[in-house]
Design an enzyme around this catalytic site. Structure first.
Site, PDB file in Angstrom:
ATOM      1  CB  SER A 175      -0.960   0.006   1.193  1.00  0.00           C
ATOM      2  OG  SER A 175      -0.233  -0.046   2.401  1.00  0.00           O
ATOM      3  CG  ASN A 210       2.002  -7.353 -14.272  1.00  0.00           C
ATOM      4  OD1 ASN A 210       2.386  -6.613 -13.361  1.00  0.00           O
ATOM      5  ND2 ASN A 210       2.277  -8.636 -14.298  1.00  0.00           N
ATOM      6  CG  ASP A 256       1.862 -21.033 -13.999  1.00  0.00           C
ATOM      7  OD1 ASP A 256       3.011 -21.507 -13.841  1.00  0.00           O
ATOM      8  OD2 ASP A 256       1.380 -20.810 -15.114  1.00  0.00           O
ATOM      9  CE1 TYR A 299       9.655 -17.534 -14.654  1.00  0.00           C
ATOM     10  CE2 TYR A 299       9.426 -16.795 -12.391  1.00  0.00           C
ATOM     11  CZ  TYR A 299      10.021 -16.691 -13.623  1.00  0.00           C
ATOM     12  OH  TYR A 299      10.991 -15.727 -13.835  1.00  0.00           O
TER      13      TYR A 299
END
Length: 143
Positions: free
Chosen positions: A63, A75, A81, A84
């Protein structure tokens, strides 16, 4: 749950799960970074993690990241996942600098948590849905 982790540097604090405070785990910059306004950078996080089969990690800024460093994640939310997971699959935070900034080794810049994969879903086309209308997009107002 136990996760296997490989560190690429001894310059960052080891990851830790702080029980009772948050189930998001802070990630740290693995090198000193200087960015000019408008620069893009993949910031190395100094770790590769082997996630359990059927799980993925969601990575987002902390934050305070924008306030402290003037960077945004390009992105919006990073999804990592379980495939990787090799020895060279270091995690990175892709960022865009909105002002000149410096990030130091070991600065906490993002966080992640793991989720089970979404179950298999099928779609059934209908003419009407059973829920009550809320009034469409943006219908809850400004205040």
């Amino acid at each position: 749950m136990e996760l296997k982790i490989k560190y690429f540097t001894d310059k960052i604090d080891r990851l830790e799960y702080i029980d009772g405070k948050s189930d998001w785990i802070d990630m740290r910059a693995a090198e000193d970074i200087e960015l000019k306004k408008g620069d893009f950078k993949l910031i190395p996080l100094g770790v590769a993690i082997e996630l359990p089969k059927g799980y993925e990690a969601h990575m987002v800024p902390r934050s305070s990241t924008f306030k402290n460093f003037g960077i945004i994640q390009t992105n919006s939310c990073g999804i990592i996942d379980e495939t990787y997971c090799g020895d060279n699959d270091q995690w990175y935070l892709p960022v865009l600098a909105v002002r000149d900034t410096k990030i130091s080794v070991n600065d906490r810049i993002c966080q992640f948590r793991i989720f089970e994969h979404q179950p298999k879903i099928t779609f059934t086309e209908v003419q009407r849905l059973g829920g009550k209308d809320r009034g469409g997009f943006g219908s809850t107002g400004k205040n």
